[in-house]
Design an enzyme around this catalytic site. Structure first.
Site, short mmCIF file in Angstrom:
data_model
loop_
_atom_site.label_atom_id
_atom_site.label_comp_id
_atom_site.label_asym_id
_atom_site.label_seq_id
_atom_site.Cartn_x
_atom_site.Cartn_y
_atom_site.Cartn_z
N HIS A 73 0.53 -0.96 -0.27
CA HIS A 73 -0.01 -0.01 -0.26
C HIS A 73 0.94 1.01 -0.12
O HIS A 73 1.75 1.31 1.10
CB HIS A 73 -0.72 -0.01 1.05
CG HIS A 73 -1.71 1.78 1.83
ND1 HIS A 73 -3.13 1.57 0.43
CD2 HIS A 73 -1.52 2.30 1.72
CE1 HIS A 73 -3.90 2.67 0.82
NE2 HIS A 73 -2.49 3.28 2.08
N SER A 74 0.67 2.14 -1.19
CA SER A 74 1.66 3.31 -0.82
C SER A 74 2.44 3.72 -1.05
O SER A 74 3.22 3.12 -2.22
CB SER A 74 1.05 4.43 0.34
OG SER A 74 1.15 6.08 -0.28
N LEU A 75 3.50 3.82 -0.23
CA LEU A 75 5.23 3.20 -0.42
C LEU A 75 5.58 2.11 -0.89
O LEU A 75 5.72 1.24 -1.71
CB LEU A 75 6.02 4.07 0.66
CG LEU A 75 7.46 3.35 0.89
CD1 LEU A 75 8.32 4.06 -0.47
CD2 LEU A 75 8.14 3.83 2.03
#
Length: 260
Positions: free
Chosen positions: A99-101
């Site tokens: 998720h995300s990074l």
């Protein structure tokens, strides 16, 4: 959350009730945390997936059980170490979630695994624009501490009680800044596209992601590509963990033929 006993054990935290459960899975899913977080954000996911699956969280250095270790200097460094750990611990079909990074880290890990001849069955990228597209979030890693924390507070990914605790923030601030630096300086190297399928996930109220920045993930694979959108903000996966797990079980089952 304990670590497994292998040469690369510090990188992997099992999301399971027992060591016996880890050995019984028909496929293995590895979950990469978002900026400022560690493996513990996936604690509890063992209750959301059946015993046919083995789950691990990736534990990067500089946090939680690896607090005393220096941060990695690049996503490529993280991906190479994570791939080594994954290859050491399983010969089962591999699923990567980030998720995300963590999505960028999972993607780069998939590239390393494919170069090693162990293509994942499925790469799941959540809350992250496709590599090579311009982020809708302005860089903040270079700002002063006060300015940086003002933005972090607005992102609502860190509990207010933590942000207001000066002692905790002395510990957390370097981690947050290091992770945001990784995310903002990430530039994927040109390589052949992946062979594994990709599932792109977004949330309707995420101000940093839209269809125009999620859909281009499909151009990075020869495999299947699809997207799914949830209600919620950038951190939808926390309050909607059960809904997310239900979708992941369905997609993993279709992709691998293994009951999930």
């Amino acid at each position: 959350m304990t670590t497994i006993q292998t040469k690369s054990s510090s990188w992997l935290a099992p999301i399971a009730r027992s060591t016996a459960g880890l050995a019984s899975g028909a496929c293995a899913m590895f979950c990469f945390p978002y900026a400022g977080a560690g493996a513990s954000i996936y604690r509890g996911w063992d209750k959301l997936f059946p015993t046919e699956m083995t789950l691990y969280a990736i534990q990067p250095p500089g946090r939680e059980t690896r607090f005393s270790e220096p941060f990695v200097s690049s996503i490529s460094e993280l991906a190479n170490a994570a791939a080594d750990a994954i290859l050491e611990v399983t010969d089962k079909p591999i699923v990567l979630f980030g998720h995300s990074l963590g999505a960028a880290c999972a993607y780069e890990t998939a590239r390393v695994l494919e170069r090693a001849g162990r293509s994942p069955e499925l790469l799941i990228v959540s809350g992250r624009q496709c590599p090579g597209t311009i982020s809708k979030r302005a860089p903040i890693s270079h700002l002063t501490d006060a300015q940086f924390l003002q933005h972090v507070r607005a992102y609502k990914g860190t509990p207010a009680a933590v942000l207001e605790n000066e002692e905790l923030m002395e510990i957390l601030l370097p981690l947050l800044r290091a992770d945001f630096t990784l995310a903002e300086h990430y530039r994927p190297a040109p390589e052949p596209i992946l062979n594994c399928s990709i599932l792109g996930l977004g949330s309707m109220q995420d101000e940093w992601l839209d269809m125009a920045t999620l859909e281009p993930w499909g151009a990075l694979t020869r495999g299947n590509f699809e997207t799914h959108w949830f209600e919620g903000d950038h951190f939808y996966l926390n309050p909607r963990a059960s809904e997310l797990a239900m979708l992941l079980r369905e997609k993993i089952s279709v992709q691998t033929g293994i009951k999930a």
